[in-house]
Scaffold this motif. Sequence first.
Motif, PDB file in Angstrom:
ATOM      1  N   LEU A   1       0.206 -38.633  58.831  1.00  0.00           N
ATOM      2  CA  LEU A   1      -0.451 -38.517  57.512  1.00  0.00           C
ATOM      3  C   LEU A   1      -0.793 -39.897  56.948  1.00  0.00           C
ATOM      4  O   LEU A   1      -1.874 -40.094  56.383  1.00  0.00           O
ATOM      5  CB  LEU A   1       0.448 -37.740  56.536  1.00  0.00           C
ATOM      6  N   LYS A   2       0.114 -40.860  57.134  1.00  0.00           N
ATOM      7  CA  LYS A   2      -0.141 -42.231  56.655  1.00  0.00           C
ATOM      8  C   LYS A   2      -1.312 -42.849  57.419  1.00  0.00           C
ATOM      9  O   LYS A   2      -2.190 -43.484  56.835  1.00  0.00           O
ATOM     10  CB  LYS A   2       1.107 -43.116  56.855  1.00  0.00           C
ATOM     11  N   LEU A   3      -1.298 -42.661  58.753  1.00  0.00           N
ATOM     12  CA  LEU A   3      -2.344 -43.244  59.591  1.00  0.00           C
ATOM     13  C   LEU A   3      -3.724 -42.681  59.229  1.00  0.00           C
ATOM     14  O   LEU A   3      -4.693 -43.427  59.081  1.00  0.00           O
ATOM     15  CB  LEU A   3      -2.024 -42.985  61.077  1.00  0.00           C
ATOM     16  N   VAL A   4      -3.801 -41.360  59.079  1.00  0.00           N
ATOM     17  CA  VAL A   4      -5.082 -40.714  58.744  1.00  0.00           C
ATOM     18  C   VAL A   4      -5.593 -41.227  57.396  1.00  0.00           C
ATOM     19  O   VAL A   4      -6.761 -41.607  57.258  1.00  0.00           O
ATOM     20  CB  VAL A   4      -4.921 -39.168  58.721  1.00  0.00           C
ATOM     21  N   GLU A   5      -4.687 -41.260  56.415  1.00  0.00           N
ATOM     22  CA  GLU A   5      -5.119 -41.686  55.071  1.00  0.00           C
ATOM     23  C   GLU A   5      -5.601 -43.139  55.069  1.00  0.00           C
ATOM     24  O   GLU A   5      -6.708 -43.442  54.610  1.00  0.00           O
ATOM     25  CB  GLU A   5      -3.943 -41.550  54.082  1.00  0.00           C
ATOM     26  N   LEU A   6      -4.790 -44.048  55.626  1.00  0.00           N
ATOM     27  CA  LEU A   6      -5.153 -45.474  55.597  1.00  0.00           C
ATOM     28  C   LEU A   6      -6.382 -45.767  56.456  1.00  0.00           C
ATOM     29  O   LEU A   6      -7.253 -46.538  56.064  1.00  0.00           O
ATOM     30  CB  LEU A   6      -3.973 -46.335  56.050  1.00  0.00           C
ATOM     31  N   ALA A   7      -6.447 -45.141  57.642  1.00  0.00           N
ATOM     32  CA  ALA A   7      -7.579 -45.409  58.538  1.00  0.00           C
ATOM     33  C   ALA A   7      -8.915 -45.100  57.861  1.00  0.00           C
ATOM     34  O   ALA A   7      -9.905 -45.791  58.082  1.00  0.00           O
ATOM     35  CB  ALA A   7      -7.435 -44.582  59.821  1.00  0.00           C
ATOM     36  N   LEU A   8      -8.917 -44.059  57.008  1.00  0.00           N
ATOM     37  CA  LEU A   8     -10.192 -43.644  56.413  1.00  0.00           C
ATOM     38  C   LEU A   8     -10.390 -44.084  54.959  1.00  0.00           C
ATOM     39  O   LEU A   8     -11.424 -43.803  54.375  1.00  0.00           O
ATOM     40  CB  LEU A   8     -10.349 -42.117  56.518  1.00  0.00           C
ATOM     41  N   THR A   9      -9.399 -44.771  54.384  1.00  0.00           N
ATOM     42  CA  THR A   9      -9.576 -45.161  52.978  1.00  0.00           C
ATOM     43  C   THR A   9      -9.410 -46.658  52.716  1.00  0.00           C
ATOM     44  O   THR A   9      -9.955 -47.174  51.754  1.00  0.00           O
ATOM     45  CB  THR A   9      -8.572 -44.418  52.059  1.00  0.00           C
ATOM     46  N   MET A  10      -8.678 -47.369  53.585  1.00  0.00           N
ATOM     47  CA  MET A  10      -8.398 -48.763  53.207  1.00  0.00           C
ATOM     48  C   MET A  10      -9.547 -49.699  53.606  1.00  0.00           C
ATOM     49  O   MET A  10     -10.277 -49.446  54.554  1.00  0.00           O
ATOM     50  CB  MET A  10      -7.086 -49.226  53.825  1.00  0.00           C
ATOM     51  N   GLU A  11      -9.688 -50.764  52.848  1.00  0.00           N
ATOM     52  CA  GLU A  11     -10.655 -51.815  53.173  1.00  0.00           C
ATOM     53  C   GLU A  11      -9.998 -52.722  54.197  1.00  0.00           C
ATOM     54  O   GLU A  11      -8.872 -53.183  53.988  1.00  0.00           O
ATOM     55  CB  GLU A  11     -10.949 -52.649  51.921  1.00  0.00           C
ATOM     56  N   ILE A  12     -10.698 -53.027  55.291  1.00  0.00           N
ATOM     57  CA  ILE A  12     -10.061 -53.948  56.242  1.00  0.00           C
ATOM     58  C   ILE A  12     -10.512 -55.375  55.929  1.00  0.00           C
ATOM     59  O   ILE A  12     -11.565 -55.593  55.332  1.00  0.00           O
ATOM     60  CB  ILE A  12     -10.346 -53.560  57.716  1.00  0.00           C
TER      61      ILE A  12
ATOM     62  N   VAL B   1     -16.003 -38.254  54.439  1.00  0.00           N
ATOM     63  CA  VAL B   1     -16.855 -39.278  55.087  1.00  0.00           C
ATOM     64  C   VAL B   1     -18.146 -38.673  55.652  1.00  0.00           C
ATOM     65  O   VAL B   1     -18.932 -39.369  56.273  1.00  0.00           O
ATOM     66  CB  VAL B   1     -16.103 -40.042  56.213  1.00  0.00           C
ATOM     67  N   SER B   2     -18.362 -37.383  55.421  1.00  0.00           N
ATOM     68  CA  SER B   2     -19.489 -36.720  56.095  1.00  0.00           C
ATOM     69  C   SER B   2     -20.857 -37.100  55.517  1.00  0.00           C
ATOM     70  O   SER B   2     -21.880 -36.722  56.073  1.00  0.00           O
ATOM     71  CB  SER B   2     -19.313 -35.199  56.086  1.00  0.00           C
TER      72      SER B   2
END
Length: 395
Positions: free
Chosen positions: A102-113, A165-166
């Motif tokens: 759940l953490k990976l999915v959320e961060l992968a698609l919401t955080m700024e790199i 993200v669609s």
Amino acid sequence: MDKFGKWKNVKTVTQAKALIDDGVLLKWSELRILQKRLSEVDQGKTISHFLKKICEKHDDRFQLEIYVESLLLWITYSLKDENLKVLTDQLFAEPNGVEGCLKLVELALTMEITDSEHQDEVYAAAVIMVCEIGRAIVDQPKAGGPRPDHSDRILAAITTYLMSVSNHNHYAIRLSLLHYFGIMARENRNRVDFEKVLDRFGYTVLDFLFSLLFKKKTEGLALQFLLENLPLILEAEPTSQRIIHEIFKYHLLKKPDRFSLFLLTLGDHLSEGEHTERARKTFLQHLGALLKIVAKINHKGLTNDILSCIYRIRDPFLSELTAQIKAEPLLADYWEFAQTLYENENRQNVDPLNYLRSHKRGRHPSFHAFKRIELVQQVAQLSSLRQHHHHAKAS
């Protein structure tokens, strides 16, 4: 290794793990040398270690973001099916895998790199990765494995983030979402989301794929993606079938010979065991609609081609379609040909293809042979063709 060790100095998987433990952020420029130095097995162990750290309980969100960003850069740099398999296997094996997932999915698609130069590539790879996690959860029981804990909770979170993200117009994202929600709809999940995705960009994606299908260099790749994904779209609701009808009609009239060859190839593919009766029936309905169009413009060659496509498909709906063909005044001149094909339909060793273009000399047309590749590579290659096509148009 001291605290100030750098990724570019890493020569062993032990050193890589130590840097991960120390929370040193990986940079894009360091990946080329790292992936040359570390074997495939050691790269897999490095990915597994990132996952272990992500699945641990964290008080420090900043530290967690470093793990996720480094992992995403690694995955993006070598977007391989094997790496994603290692990732999903590790996630399911971790004792705290549900929270980690759940953490990976959320961060992968919401955080700024922090790496702004590769932001789009990394974001697209993050979407591909999340789709693969969702697919692996659904496939796990089919492969004889246990159903991952809390899988419905994880799949619900994946759906929420993927639908958010669609609206993105990156083609790797569009192709991934099309495939993912198509697979889910076949599993009787997310049917409404699949329709939304098709409504948003189904037409533009299919149009792009068919434009590649008619170029020698790209036809094999486009054909593989279309054959794997059109059966999923053929199972969608009637409103979505209008998109397919418009696409089919346009390309059939634009490239008659190549497109009728594609229809033939798709029909043969749908006749294989794993495809559903619903997909076959819908395809036959599309062929029936195209038949009327080509008969109306009195295109004899195409009318014969489509009739030949229809009678290569073994399906109960054929008898109903045959009755419709017989009742259509526009097809009166073709009824004898259709009847011959229909009567031969159940006979052994009689193939309607013998009738197809039998008056033409030379070898039968065919698509360029293409070595099958995994979906992740298909998406990556198709997307880079799209970017190239887009830049070429702009310049």
